[in-house]
Scaffold this active site. Sequence first.
Site, short mmCIF file in Angstrom:
data_model
loop_
_atom_site.label_atom_id
_atom_site.label_comp_id
_atom_site.label_asym_id
_atom_site.label_seq_id
_atom_site.Cartn_x
_atom_site.Cartn_y
_atom_site.Cartn_z
N LYS A 195 -3.15 -3.37 4.34
CA LYS A 195 -2.23 -2.64 5.24
C LYS A 195 -1.71 -3.57 6.33
CE LYS A 195 -4.31 1.79 4.19
NZ LYS A 195 -5.33 2.81 4.51
N GLN A 229 -9.31 4.29 9.24
CA GLN A 229 -9.66 4.15 7.82
C GLN A 229 -10.89 5.02 7.51
OE1 GLN A 229 -7.85 2.21 5.54
NE2 GLN A 229 -9.12 3.31 4.08
N ASP A 234 -0.73 8.80 9.11
CA ASP A 234 -1.40 9.20 7.87
C ASP A 234 -1.07 10.66 7.52
OD1 ASP A 234 -2.77 7.38 6.35
OD2 ASP A 234 -4.61 7.46 7.54
#
Length: 284
Positions: A53, A97, A120
């Site tokens: 990422k 994460q 997200d």
Amino acid sequence: MQTRIIDGNAIALEVREGLRRRVAALTAAGVQPGLAVIRVGDDPASKIYVRNKIKACGDAGLHSEQIDLPATLTEAELLARIHALNVDARIHGILVQLPLPRGISGARVLEAIAPDKDVDGFHPVNIGLLAAGHPRFVPCTALGVMRLLEHEGIDPAGRHAVVVGRSNIVGKPMALLLLQKDATVCLCHSKTPNLGAMTRQADLLVVATGKPNLIRGDMVKPGAVVIDVGINRLPGGTLSGDVDFRSVLGIASHLTPVPGGVGPMTIAMLIGNTVLAAERTREN
Ligand code: NAP
């Protein structure tokens, strides 16, 4: 039937090229989009995902911050880091994460992220907006699947879509997005009896279970579009999807490979959501 293999790598490249232009325009106007990625603990898969990422951010011209924190961190300390990022003007997107170490509540952590920086799309506000049909930040994998379909000229409207897997991360947002595009949606899970009877009804089948090769050719309707979200590392190290690729070849009209299907789209959508978050700060 000739099955068309959907090339997620090529489509993601195209998407990222378009995003680079939006990033350049924003940066020239004084707003370089910025993403903060928080990783807690030592989960080896998370390390790889975060590295990918951060690299994608650099390639797209984004500012990025990788924040690696020890597994001994308390929930209060993590929440404090998130609150600081919520008010940091250089950061437009915040990603924590998953999975988080035991003792830290994933729900509380995701709720602590400012909904305007929740790239997200996991915050209850963004899930609610999606469910209400006014999506703002949409979970990246489901959004990536929609972009693949769009690119292939596959309109979900009027199709019978079956989604296998009901996680908050993939299955549920996937079902909501397909519903919004006027598909008739059925959402299956581990308690669904006779899964094959359900999947054989699908014109459009999306599978996200984490069970290698769960879906075989005899569970697929001839001519169906089959999207395999699964990424499973088999003993020996090879990657497998949730769909038995070989047995579905020749039955499906379209099929995504693993790797090289949905995976590359997920990161492209993350960059896209971060760019969108930065663009929204200019509109406010
Ligand atoms: P998850 O949270 O473990 O959810 C799995 C879902 O599959 C659950 O709803 C579960 O049902 C259902 N399921 C499990 N076994 C089943 C069976 N035999 N029949 C029918 N349904 C079954 O997983 P996830 O986070 O959604 O991820 C799913 C897969 O996608 C994983 O392989 C993951 O690595 C992959 N993934 C890929 C990307 C990408 O970028 N390509 C992104 C995210 C995830 P219950 O709810 O009843 O337990």
